[in-house]
Design an enzyme around this catalytic site. Sequence first.
Site: not given
Ligand code: GLN
Length: 542
Positions: A13, A15, A148-149, A188, A355, A382, A384, A462, A509, A511
């Site tokens: 973390g 950066g 280790i990884e 150190k 989400g 998405c 949303g 999906r 998306h 973004e």
């Molecule tokens: N849960 C929704 C789907 O699977 C939207 C996915 C998301 O927002 N990335 O279609």
Amino acid sequence: MKYIVVTGGVMSGLGKGITMASIGRILKDHGYKIVPIKIDPYINIDAGTMNPYQHGEVYVLGDGAEVDLDLGHYERFMDVDLGREHNITTGVVYSAVIERERKGEYLGQTVQIIPHVTNEIKARIRGVAEKSGADVCLVEVGGTVGDIESMPFLEAVRQMKLEEHENDFLFVHVTLVPFTTLREQKTKPTQHSVKALRELGLQPDIIVCRGKEALKEDVKEKIAMFCNVRKEAVISARDTEDIYEVPLLLEREGISTYIMEKLQLEQLKKDHAWDRMVERRRKSSYGDKLISVAIVGKYAELEDSYLSIKEAIKHAATELGCKVETKWIEAEDLEEEKEAESFFDGVHGILIPGGFGVRGAEGKIKSIEYARENKIPFLGLCFGFQLAVIEAARNVAGLKDANSSELCETPHPVIDLLEEQKEVVEKGGTMRLGDYEVFVRRDTLAARIYRKKKIVERHRHRYEVNPAYIEWIEREGVIFSGTDRSGTRMEILEISPDGHPFFLATQFHPEFKSRPNKPSPPFRAFLEACINLSLKKKALPK
Ligand code: GLN
């Protein structure tokens, strides 16, 4: 090919990703073609299945790869488009080696970490570097030295250094220089982490020291002496409010002069567009155009889950010269409250991000209803978008129990799996991932925003708008203004500008394609609408 390998010490973390992205930016501005690679020493094949609570955002690339969010930093800082091969994980390497072993390709040898796994790692790094046609390949080894990884990866880059020409390989080590209560800078931890590196046969050429404040000269000297590097190669990278300033900070510390001298790269003319962008950001940060945007989500406690959204907002804000304050709202809290109003007091725009799952969904729908009815600028991404479709179906088209079949069983699944998907999903599911074309309907808000008939944006979902309900939903100014080529998958929902100042939601998306000097069109238009609302509010007599 020149290689710069970035490792990290002391703790995670710090950066490292931003440091490498910044070095890439600097070299690009000096006229060099660069290619980044991120090594993630976890066993997962990719980040697709990782919990954003733990790991931060899952970033999606154009080819549909679900990767670590550092790849997002690389794309944004270096303005490059990356693919699956730019993220090498332990899972990817081992599964390739095991597959080859099963096919008998090792001709009866005992398959070992050295040389078989390390050869696989080297071949992958070199393959990506060569294919890209870049001048410099930057490799970030995730994790902290001593894990280790990461051992096989560090061993692989150690071998590479031996095999490549001396002037073609450079190690950068990122460490932390903490303060004591007496504000003394302590070296150190850096000494120890460099010692750990050297035990593995790696000697850093450059040490980037993270810390609250700039390193003092005598501290630099001490690190140089104990860690066996030149003093000019000890780079101080103090904390900054704006991550986009890091390339400027590093450059001021002389990192580019040192790198170019070491790698024998000629100093070419420098492009200053990035510096100007940072300057614009600084100016807008104390300007009086202050916008408040509410983000209603589920992982509100972990802002890293929505990192790309946060960055996309920043990019648009820089261009518009405004300062944005984001208000994170936990969707479930909204469900308990009758009135949404108290959550959105003083807010100029509402954004619902992507989400999964039912928790908080009704709270998000409530926010969308509030934005639509109160004419607050709204951007849905998405999930949303899907919830905006549900809200319109319920409250505009009158299908009271409209819902998504992801969330519950319902007589009106306005969001559903397409027939051909249903079978596959039963077997574990497929996501529609990465770049897909979207066709924008003429004379719509979307057309005005994108100024193109066909756009390409990244996806990760999906579920889809159920084609059986499209006609039902499109009423009172609510329309689908973007679809796939066939016209069956809905991609953009909007309310026509006569009915709402700004209401737009996208199945994709946007973004993920936003860049500091090239903000994403929907984000830009959304913030513009937020600014308009704030000006209107200011103009109203109190
Ligand atoms: N849960 C929704 C789907 O699977 C939207 C996915 C998301 O927002 N990335 O279609």
